[in-house]
Design an enzyme around this catalytic site. Structure first.
Site, short mmCIF file in Angstrom:
data_model
loop_
_atom_site.label_atom_id
_atom_site.label_comp_id
_atom_site.label_asym_id
_atom_site.label_seq_id
_atom_site.Cartn_x
_atom_site.Cartn_y
_atom_site.Cartn_z
N LYS A 1 0.85 -1.18 0.00
CA LYS A 1 0.00 0.00 0.00
C LYS A 1 0.89 1.23 0.00
O LYS A 1 1.72 1.40 0.90
CB LYS A 1 -0.90 0.03 1.24
CG LYS A 1 -2.12 0.92 1.10
CD LYS A 1 -3.08 0.35 0.07
CE LYS A 1 -4.46 0.99 0.15
NZ LYS A 1 -5.39 0.37 -0.82
N THR B 1 -3.72 -5.13 0.57
CA THR B 1 -3.12 -3.80 0.76
C THR B 1 -4.03 -2.92 1.61
O THR B 1 -3.54 -2.06 2.34
CB THR B 1 -2.86 -3.12 -0.60
OG1 THR B 1 -4.09 -2.84 -1.26
CG2 THR B 1 -1.98 -4.00 -1.48
N ASP B 2 -5.33 -3.16 1.57
CA ASP B 2 -6.24 -2.39 2.41
C ASP B 2 -5.98 -2.69 3.89
O ASP B 2 -6.09 -1.80 4.75
CB ASP B 2 -7.69 -2.71 2.05
CG ASP B 2 -8.68 -1.77 2.74
OD1 ASP B 2 -8.68 -0.57 2.40
OD2 ASP B 2 -9.41 -2.24 3.62
N ASN C 1 21.92 21.15 -9.01
CA ASN C 1 22.56 22.46 -8.99
C ASN C 1 21.53 23.50 -9.41
O ASN C 1 21.13 23.58 -10.57
CB ASN C 1 23.76 22.47 -9.94
CG ASN C 1 24.72 23.62 -9.66
OD1 ASN C 1 24.30 24.64 -9.12
ND2 ASN C 1 25.97 23.44 -10.01
N ARG D 1 30.62 32.56 -7.57
CA ARG D 1 29.27 32.28 -8.05
C ARG D 1 28.38 31.92 -6.86
O ARG D 1 28.85 31.62 -5.77
CB ARG D 1 29.26 31.12 -9.05
CG ARG D 1 29.65 29.78 -8.44
CD ARG D 1 29.40 28.63 -9.38
NE ARG D 1 29.74 27.34 -8.76
CZ ARG D 1 29.44 26.15 -9.27
NH1 ARG D 1 28.81 26.06 -10.43
NH2 ARG D 1 29.78 25.03 -8.64
N PHE E 1 33.98 27.64 -10.13
CA PHE E 1 33.87 26.54 -11.07
C PHE E 1 34.69 26.88 -12.30
O PHE E 1 34.33 27.76 -13.09
CB PHE E 1 32.41 26.27 -11.46
CG PHE E 1 32.23 24.97 -12.20
CD1 PHE E 1 32.60 23.77 -11.63
CD2 PHE E 1 31.67 24.96 -13.47
CE1 PHE E 1 32.44 22.57 -12.30
CE2 PHE E 1 31.50 23.77 -14.16
CZ PHE E 1 31.88 22.56 -13.57
N GLN F 1 30.36 18.68 -6.52
CA GLN F 1 30.83 17.35 -6.15
C GLN F 1 31.73 17.42 -4.91
O GLN F 1 31.64 16.59 -4.00
CB GLN F 1 31.61 16.71 -7.31
CG GLN F 1 30.73 16.26 -8.47
CD GLN F 1 30.57 17.33 -9.54
OE1 GLN F 1 30.61 18.54 -9.24
NE2 GLN F 1 30.39 16.91 -10.77
N HIS G 1 20.88 26.59 -10.54
CA HIS G 1 21.72 27.59 -11.20
C HIS G 1 21.19 29.01 -11.00
O HIS G 1 19.99 29.28 -11.11
CB HIS G 1 21.81 27.30 -12.70
CG HIS G 1 22.39 25.96 -13.02
ND1 HIS G 1 23.68 25.62 -12.70
CD2 HIS G 1 21.86 24.88 -13.63
CE1 HIS G 1 23.93 24.39 -13.12
NE2 HIS G 1 22.83 23.91 -13.68
#
Length: 300
Positions: free
Chosen positions: A12, A57-58, A253, A178, A161, A227, A255
């Site tokens: 479920k 599942t119930d 990332n 940055r 970077f 990283q 940006h």
């Protein structure tokens, strides 16, 4: 060529359980999303349609609600362990249970008028979501993976970077200053064995401390790449929290591009940016102890 039944499980998904604890005029809320998946001696249900081995599942949905009332909801890892052990221990056809829980935070809205005023109003506590995944099988093997997602963080400087591969399709310009922003999704595996995950195991403190390590490492790392930041965050956790043996990350990332204001006769000394939502770089990785026990199914 023969055809056979491969690995399978059923369950479920996304049972929303909200538990309100009333302590006089002070209320407490636990808001969780529970998903269970069971596997074991399930060949006949696929091959012949026999449901003799199937816990509906119930029923799994109802069990989550009933356990919330009978046992309460403390740390989500403890609640997931309770459910997983119940499914495997109570049904002979079920050999493995996977229980995943997300928790949504609520913060009480302050009220004036003194302590006698009712305190039952809440506001969602940001977009960060706490997570866990518990596996438990009939052989007594248990793994607990705690985590979080949508933890949005940003450094407005201290990120560079450059020095990357450049080919005929490269247009990105190197930068030594940055914005670095991401929405952290992290999952960390606890190194304990099944018998260690008892009432004395403090998942709450562990979660708070791992989260603190992640934020401190993000803020304290002068980043040459996302990283590098990912590894620094994972290493900080493993150097600080002995109960964690492995941590995995997915970090988009987010940006932020410097806007060219020259057409308007204005300079832009790293002050005005355009926040782009897509496409985005997606950085993924794991940091683990070299002696971490293998538990491949923990991440499934």
């Amino acid at each position: 060529m023969p055809v056979i039944l491969g690995p399978n499980r059923y369950g479920k998904a996304e049972t929303r359980v909200v538990r309100v604890v009333r302590d006089g005029g002070v209320h407490h809320i636990k808001d969780i999303n529970v998903s269970s998946a069971l596997s074991g001696d399930m060949a006949d249900v696929h091959l012949t349609g026999s449901n003799e081995a199937v816990l509906p599942t119930d029923t799994q949905k109802n069990t989550a609600f009933a356990f919330a009332r009978k046992h309460g909801i403390g740390q989500i890892e403890d609640f997931a362990l309770l459910l997983a052990r119940h499914y495997v221990g109570s049904q002979p056809t079920i050999g493995h249970a996977r229980v995943e829980i997300e928790e949504y935070g609520w913060r009480r809205i302050p009220v004036s008028g003194g302590p006698s005023e009712p305190r039952h109003s809440f506001v969602r506590d940001g977009q960060e979501v706490r997570t866990c995944v518990v596996h438990h099988d009939e052989d007594g093997r248990t793994t607990v993976v705690s985590g979080l997602k949508d933890l949005v963080v940003l450094n407005s400087t201290g990120s560079e970077f450059h020095g990357y591969i450049e080919d005929e399709y490269t247009t990105l310009k190197p930068t030594t200053d940055r914005i670095l922003a991401t929405a952290v999704s992290a999952q960390w595996r606890h190194s304990g064995e099944s018998h260690d995950f008892g009432a004395s195991y403090d998942f709450g403190t562990s979660y708070d401390e791992v989260r603190r390590c992640l934020l401190e490492a993000f803020a304290g790392t002068h980043s040459l790449s996302l990283q590098q930041t990912l590894y620094a965050m994972g290493r900080r956790v493993l150097d600080t929290r002995e109960e964690v043996c492995e941590i995995r990350f997915a970090m988009p990332n987010k940006h932020h591009f410097l806007v060219d204001l020259a057409p308007f006769g204005l300079d832009n000394d790293n002050e005005v940016y355009y926040a782009a939502d897509r496409p985005y770089g997606l950085i993924e990785g794991a940091v683990l102890r070299d002696d971490a026990p293998d538990a491949a199914f923990a991440w499934e």
